[in-house]
Design a protein around this motif. Structure first.
Motif, PDB file in Angstrom:
ATOM      1  N   UNK A 253       9.338  -3.800  -7.097  1.00 47.96           N
ATOM      2  CA  UNK A 253       8.095  -3.829  -6.315  1.00 47.96           C
ATOM      3  C   UNK A 253       7.073  -4.806  -6.895  1.00 47.96           C
ATOM      4  N   UNK A 254       7.252  -5.152  -8.177  1.00 46.69           N
ATOM      5  CA  UNK A 254       6.381  -6.154  -8.806  1.00 46.69           C
ATOM      6  C   UNK A 254       7.166  -7.429  -9.104  1.00 46.69           C
ATOM      7  N   UNK A 255       8.316  -7.559  -8.481  1.00 51.14           N
ATOM      8  CA  UNK A 255       9.212  -8.659  -8.820  1.00 51.14           C
ATOM      9  C   UNK A 255       9.231  -9.788  -7.813  1.00 51.14           C
ATOM     10  N   UNK A 256      10.438 -10.260  -7.525  1.00 50.20           N
ATOM     11  CA  UNK A 256      10.644 -11.452  -6.698  1.00 50.20           C
ATOM     12  C   UNK A 256      10.618 -11.045  -5.234  1.00 50.20           C
ATOM     13  N   UNK A 335      -3.965  -8.678   1.888  1.00 55.40           N
ATOM     14  CA  UNK A 335      -4.670  -8.458   0.622  1.00 55.40           C
ATOM     15  C   UNK A 335      -4.183  -7.128   0.057  1.00 55.40           C
ATOM     16  N   UNK A 336      -3.298  -7.197  -0.926  1.00 56.53           N
ATOM     17  CA  UNK A 336      -2.683  -5.981  -1.462  1.00 56.53           C
ATOM     18  C   UNK A 336      -2.519  -6.021  -2.981  1.00 56.53           C
ATOM     19  N   UNK A 356      -5.734  -5.815   4.892  1.00 55.85           N
ATOM     20  CA  UNK A 356      -5.579  -5.067   3.640  1.00 55.85           C
ATOM     21  C   UNK A 356      -4.337  -4.180   3.701  1.00 55.85           C
ATOM     22  N   UNK A 357      -3.407  -4.440   2.790  1.00 59.62           N
ATOM     23  CA  UNK A 357      -2.203  -3.613   2.657  1.00 59.62           C
ATOM     24  C   UNK A 357      -2.475  -2.540   1.631  1.00 59.62           C
ATOM     25  N   UNK A 358      -3.060  -1.432   2.081  1.00 60.21           N
ATOM     26  CA  UNK A 358      -3.553  -0.437   1.127  1.00 60.21           C
ATOM     27  C   UNK A 358      -2.451   0.403   0.497  1.00 60.21           C
ATOM     28  N   UNK A 359      -1.230   0.355   1.046  1.00 54.29           N
ATOM     29  CA  UNK A 359      -0.134   1.067   0.367  1.00 54.29           C
ATOM     30  C   UNK A 359       0.106   0.449  -1.014  1.00 54.29           C
ATOM     31  N   UNK A 360       0.333  -0.861  -1.036  1.00 55.95           N
ATOM     32  CA  UNK A 360       0.578  -1.547  -2.315  1.00 55.95           C
ATOM     33  C   UNK A 360      -0.696  -1.664  -3.139  1.00 55.95           C
ATOM     34  N   UNK A 361      -1.840  -1.847  -2.475  1.00 49.69           N
ATOM     35  CA  UNK A 361      -3.099  -1.947  -3.222  1.00 49.69           C
ATOM     36  C   UNK A 361      -3.377  -0.650  -3.973  1.00 49.69           C
ATOM     37  N   UNK A 362      -3.082   0.478  -3.357  1.00 58.62           N
ATOM     38  CA  UNK A 362      -3.243   1.775  -4.028  1.00 58.62           C
ATOM     39  C   UNK A 362      -2.269   1.886  -5.193  1.00 58.62           C
ATOM     40  N   UNK A 363      -1.032   1.492  -4.960  1.00 57.56           N
ATOM     41  CA  UNK A 363       0.004   1.565  -5.982  1.00 57.56           C
ATOM     42  C   UNK A 363      -0.371   0.737  -7.208  1.00 57.56           C
ATOM     43  N   UNK A 364      -0.842  -0.481  -6.981  1.00 59.07           N
ATOM     44  CA  UNK A 364      -1.139  -1.385  -8.097  1.00 59.07           C
ATOM     45  C   UNK A 364      -2.461  -1.052  -8.782  1.00 59.07           C
ATOM     46  N   UNK A 365      -3.423  -0.532  -8.023  1.00 60.64           N
ATOM     47  CA  UNK A 365      -4.729  -0.213  -8.613  1.00 60.64           C
ATOM     48  C   UNK A 365      -4.655   1.038  -9.476  1.00 60.64           C
ATOM     49  N   UNK A 366      -3.968   2.071  -8.968  1.00 64.77           N
ATOM     50  CA  UNK A 366      -3.861   3.313  -9.733  1.00 64.77           C
ATOM     51  C   UNK A 366      -2.719   3.278 -10.745  1.00 64.77           C
ATOM     52  N   UNK A 367      -1.796   2.318 -10.577  1.00 63.84           N
ATOM     53  CA  UNK A 367      -0.637   2.289 -11.460  1.00 63.84           C
ATOM     54  C   UNK A 367       0.337   3.410 -11.161  1.00 63.84           C
ATOM     55  N   UNK A 399      -9.935   2.313  -5.103  1.00 62.34           N
ATOM     56  CA  UNK A 399      -9.308   1.331  -4.213  1.00 62.34           C
ATOM     57  C   UNK A 399     -10.306   0.876  -3.152  1.00 62.34           C
ATOM     58  N   UNK A 400     -11.103   1.806  -2.649  1.00 54.64           N
ATOM     59  CA  UNK A 400     -12.090   1.472  -1.616  1.00 54.64           C
ATOM     60  C   UNK A 400     -13.098   0.437  -2.081  1.00 54.64           C
ATOM     61  N   UNK A 401     -13.456   0.503  -3.352  1.00 51.24           N
ATOM     62  CA  UNK A 401     -14.426  -0.481  -3.865  1.00 51.24           C
ATOM     63  C   UNK A 401     -13.806  -1.881  -3.923  1.00 51.24           C
ATOM     64  N   UNK A 402     -12.520  -1.946  -4.218  1.00 58.04           N
ATOM     65  CA  UNK A 402     -11.840  -3.243  -4.178  1.00 58.04           C
ATOM     66  C   UNK A 402     -11.778  -3.770  -2.745  1.00 58.04           C
ATOM     67  N   UNK A 403     -11.523  -2.871  -1.794  1.00 59.40           N
ATOM     68  CA  UNK A 403     -11.496  -3.272  -0.384  1.00 59.40           C
ATOM     69  C   UNK A 403     -12.862  -3.813   0.026  1.00 59.40           C
TER      70      UNK A 403
END
Length: 464
Positions: A253-256, A335-336, A356-367, A399-403
């Motif tokens: 998911x963080x790769x190629x 934007x994710x 905004x792709x918030x599925x991946x943005x949530x995943x990457x922001x919260x780890x 995540x909302x603040x990043x959005x």
């Protein structure tokens, strides 16, 4: 339905429930056939949940108590053994799984539904689009009042019939010439797919995301399928196995994936851009008005975006020259990746829209891995660490603040920049209201969530 453990056996019973540890794009046909889907891993935004929601199909994802033995074709739930062919029933609203057959009835629409939709139309500011990968999905969403497609995932189109062979041939080719030969086979399929989707949503914007998943999701992992691929390509089984192994990633998911694929293999982007533009031109010549919006996924750096956008614009120029006519189109980005929100002012100088792709943005922001977080999210909510599952309800404080930052930075460069959201949060009422509060133009969600999103968008506007 009756339990089946393999997607290619979903038609074994008139009513089947597909039970998997987790699903992948390779399971799509079986998911279509099955009456319901049960997975041991995953959550609200896992592959099974997202795809099932788009199909309007019942799904329980992340049932951690389910232990599956594929070889024996049985599953064990807290000591209870359920074999292939046994009946189980699913409640997708509560996530409960029942042993045996429970009588069900189809939901009915009342006259009040139409009245509520009319009120939503009257009071809304922000429009609602749909996430749709087929003309059928687009038509259903349009009947529910969707005004366009906010996310068309092109990868789901590659798993039917001859397409998957050509796709695998492209992936396993070791030269650009070999990849281009395979892509030439895929072009007519893609063009026909896009014609169908653009026509179903004629008159509205259709955002088509370029290839996003890592390539290993498309290659054959079972030896029988690898042997077929070797015969098809005229190479040895060992060579195919080695090529498949070379695609393995520790954290795919963080790769190629995403724009990284398009920048490594620009010929993929060329083929997809050509298919989209040619489809729109063909429809124009038939008198069908379309508005294609080509979306570059997973950028974290404006240079990644620009390389892809340049390929798309150059491909469009060539098609216009060949066809002797032009169509209007946009090129923008998803934007994710958190860095994309932090540098959104730079991206907005090049991109014509943000989604905004918030599925991946949530995943990457919260780890949090969206496929594995189910193991601890209930505990975190119970202990008050989190209020809600952040993959179901947008984390507005983080995540909302990043959005919001991404919207503000983007609009500081281009006040008219079109901005929407295409993550699953686009169908959740409180998240929809947040999107309205930061000034988005639209939200996008799966077809069967469109009515809920329309009501939430109207409520958000009334509350201002």
């Amino acid at each position: 339905g009756q339990v089946v453990f393999f997607a290619d056996e979903a038609a074994k019973y008139p009513k089947s429930i597909l039970v998997r540890v987790e699903t992948s794009p390779e399971d799509l046909e079986g998911m279509h056939i099955a009456k319901g889907i049960l997975t041991a891993r995953g959550g609200m935004t896992s592959h099974a949940a997202v795809v099932a929601r788009g199909m309007g199909k019942c799904c329980v994802s992340g049932a951690g108590a389910v232990k599956i033995n594929y070889r024996a074709r049985v599953m064990n739930v807290d000591g209870k053994e359920i074999k292939e062919g046994d009946w189980i029933s699913l409640d997708g609203s509560t996530g409960k799984v029942y042993e045996g057959k429970i009588l069900t009835k189809d939901p009915e629409m009342s006259g009040d539904f139409a009245k509520i939709m009319d009120l939503a139309e009257k009071y809304t500011r922000m429009s609602v689009r749909t996430n749709a990968d087929s003309p059928n999905d687009a038509t259903i969403a349009r009947q529910f009042g969707a005004k366009g497609i906010g996310l068309c995932r092109t990868e789901h189109m590659f798993f039917e019939g001859e397409r998957i062979k050509a796709m695998r041939e492209m992936i396993l080719s070791t030269t650009e010439k070999g990849r281009r030969k395979a892509l030439d086979k895929l072009l007519p399929y893609q063009r026909a797919d896009f014609e169908g989707i653009l026509e179903a949503m004629q008159g509205y914007g259709v955002t088509i995301r370029l290839l996003d998943p890592p390539l290993h999701e498309f290659v054959p992992h079972e030896e029988a399928n690898q042997k077929d691929m070797a015969d098809e390509m005229g190479i040895s089984l060992d060579e195919v196995k080695a090529l498949v192994e070379s695609l393995h990633e520790f954290n795919p998911m963080l790769g190629h994936r995403g724009c990284r694929l398009g920048n490594t293999y620009p010929e993929i982007t060329e083929m997809q851009a050509r298919a989209i533009i040619e489809a729109a031109v063909n429809l124009k010549q038939r008198g069908v008005k379309t508005y294609p919006e080509i979306m570059v996924p997973l950028i974290g750096n404006v240079k990644e975006y620009k390389l892809q956008a340049d390929i798309i614009h150059e491909t469009a120029r060539k098609v216009f020259e060949e066809k002797g006519t032009k169509i209007d189109y946009l090129v923008g980005t998803m934007i994710e990746v958190p860095r994309a929100t932090l540098t959104a002012d730079q991206v907005a100088k090049e991109a014509q829209f943000f989604s905004f792709g918030t599925n991946d943005l949530t995943q990457m922001t919260l780890g949090f891995s969206r496929d594995d977080a189910g193991k601890f999210l209930d505990v975190y909510i119970e202990k008050g660490i989190l209020k809600n599952d952040p993959f179901q309800i947008l984390d507005q404080e983080g995540v909302g603040q990043l959005v919001k930052m991404g919207v503000d930075k983007g609009r500081s460069v281009d006040p008219e920049l079109k901005i929407g959201i295409c993550g699953e949060h686009g169908g959740e009422p409180s998240s929809v209201m947040f999107c309205d509060s930061v000034g988005m133009d639209y939200v996008s969600c799966s077809p069967f969530r469109v009515p809920i999103a329309r009501v939430a968008a109207a409520q958000a506007n009334i509350r201002k």
